[in-house]
Design a protein around this motif. Structure first.
Motif, PDB file in Angstrom:
ATOM      1  N   SER A 102       0.825  -1.212   0.000  1.00 60.49           N
ATOM      2  CA  SER A 102       0.000   0.000   0.000  1.00 60.49           C
ATOM      3  C   SER A 102       0.858   1.261   0.000  1.00 60.49           C
ATOM      4  O   SER A 102       1.783   1.402   0.796  1.00 60.49           O
ATOM      5  CB  SER A 102      -0.873  -0.021   1.258  1.00 60.49           C
ATOM      6  N   LYS A 103       0.537   2.181  -0.907  1.00 61.71           N
ATOM      7  CA  LYS A 103       1.268   3.447  -0.935  1.00 61.71           C
ATOM      8  C   LYS A 103       1.035   4.230   0.357  1.00 61.71           C
ATOM      9  O   LYS A 103       1.927   4.950   0.818  1.00 61.71           O
ATOM     10  CB  LYS A 103       0.822   4.311  -2.127  1.00 61.71           C
ATOM     11  N   ASP A 104      -0.152   4.129   0.912  1.00 61.21           N
ATOM     12  CA  ASP A 104      -0.425   4.808   2.184  1.00 61.21           C
ATOM     13  C   ASP A 104       0.524   4.298   3.266  1.00 61.21           C
ATOM     14  O   ASP A 104       1.072   5.072   4.045  1.00 61.21           O
ATOM     15  CB  ASP A 104      -1.879   4.570   2.602  1.00 61.21           C
ATOM     16  N   SER A 105       0.717   2.978   3.293  1.00 57.01           N
ATOM     17  CA  SER A 105       1.643   2.396   4.271  1.00 57.01           C
ATOM     18  C   SER A 105       3.067   2.858   4.006  1.00 57.01           C
ATOM     19  O   SER A 105       3.816   3.145   4.943  1.00 57.01           O
ATOM     20  CB  SER A 105       1.599   0.863   4.202  1.00 57.01           C
TER      21      SER A 105
END
Lengths: 265, 265
Positions: free
Chosen positions: A125-128
């Motif tokens: 995940s890019k958010d992660s």
């Protein structure tokens, strides 16, 4: 839902009945030549440093260094294994971010690992990734600010903060165990930490708690009746008179836990 | 690194040589009784609505509805298949958030799916979950604010905004194709959309572009030489005179793409 160390390793290969690999159990019992040995060091559950036990030229060792951080164990030397796995989970407590990384010597192996992650999840995940980058930068920034002033703890040196926390919790746990009289803990394992540049003990994120009381053969059940949740030794290939207890719960929950433990006899 | 629809389905089972499943190719060619049929509807690459083609009582159909959103296709009815997969990826464009969900009728199947996710990744990143929850709430809030005022587009009705965008892009693409004279596109597929409550055409997120020009048997290569990146038909089981082109790039990139296409002859 925990990663939970060695006991979750067989999961996906066994679940999908992989034709490539199957779980062969404890490396000490294995007598083949071709294998992937998973070395979880410091060990979950007991916090001890582990080394690969198999030595065949056709085998590969994967070192899971999820707990190899200075708040838990002396960093005795620069780790230099062929394949080393890390995660923010136990480094900073951001297990929910689901982000890890690997240091790998062989480029071809690293490419296969990347390919697997691409096939399996299309990437993290890019958010992660953004969250983890921010967290890791905050840690290094804290040490940059404190550079040259080892006594300045106002600058946010995460590993120093976390070690003081672990020292304090282990002191409370050992006091409670001494007060109760029916439990024992592993001995402290001191070593020279090249990160802190001092000799320190290991303060594992889990306590491997054993009970000597007559008749208590299911310690997990015994503690559950007394409102303490643990994981029984049977889940880790040990006997039922030992349990794994998290040392990383909230201050409030940890205080209640040691109070309850100290009152048992 | 794209999910990429049907062509990535075999990945993990084949990669791990699963003893449970193996990729059997196009469902239309399959003649066994036991299977999992993956129905990608609307279809990637061509945007058409698909139905399961296998009918054995021992088989299971999984409907991948990643593209079943009103900006891409008329929502002709409430989808009510046994196992339906969704993702924020094509719904809102947050592919990097790596978050999807499933609607499943059989509780035991749903529990197996949860168990697999737990074993495979220990669960979706909490950062992604928080992000996706915020995004989905912003969409529903936009529609709540606009309730009773269908003409008010200042309130942020995401699917209406995105459909206008898709209508505009497809108009530009069809104009460029007409200007060039060497390309063709699938016909528009109109239907009554129960979400928008009007008859609309499908505006797929990918254009399935075919070239009739003599000698162009590798359209992907032909376009690459002319600075347009596409995915050749061969990757989707089609011939080399057709390619898949993303309709979801930035405004700037899309404008350059249609200008280049219109100039070809």
């Amino acid at each position: 839902m925990r990663r939970g160390g060695a006991q979750s390793y067989p999961a996906v290969t066994d679940f999908l009945k992989s034709g490539l690999y199957r779980w062969a159990g404890d490396a000490k019992m294995f007598d083949g030549d071709t294998y992937v040995e998973l070395v979880c060091s410091p060990s979950n559950p007991d916090g001890g440093i582990r080394e690969a036990v198999l030595k065949s030229g056709d085998g590969v060792a994967v070192h899971d260094l999820a707990y190899y951080w200075p708040q838990y164990t002396p960093i005795t030397s620069a780790a230099a294994h062929d394949i080393m796995l890390f995660t923010v989970s136990k480094c900073t407590g951001h297990a929910g971010t689901r982000l890890g990384w690997a240091l790998v010597k062989d480029r071809a192996v690293a490419q296969k690992m990347s390919k697997f992650i691409e096939l399996n999840t299309i990437g993290v995940s890019k958010d992660s990734q953004l969250r983890a980058a921010k967290i890791l930068k905050a840690i290094t920034d804290g040490y940059d600010r404190a550079a040259g002033d080892d006594d300045d703890d106002s600058s946010g040196r995460l590993f120093h903060f976390a070690r003081r926390k672990m020292v304090s919790r282990w002191a409370k746990l050992r006091a409670a165990v001494a007060a109760s009289g029916i439990f024992t803990l592993p001995d402290e394992l001191p070593g020279h930490c090249t990160f802190a540049n001092e000799t320190v003990s290991a303060y594992p994120p889990f306590a491997w708690l054993r009970c000597g009381k007559e008749g208590v053969d299911d310690l997990e059940g015994y503690l559950r009746e007394r409102k303490i949740i643990s994981r029984g030794g049977g889940k880790f290939g040990a006997d039922g008179r030992v349990v794994r207890i998290s040392m990383l719960d909230t201050d409030e929950a940890f205080a209640i836990f040691v109070d309850r433990l100290a009152a048992m006899n």
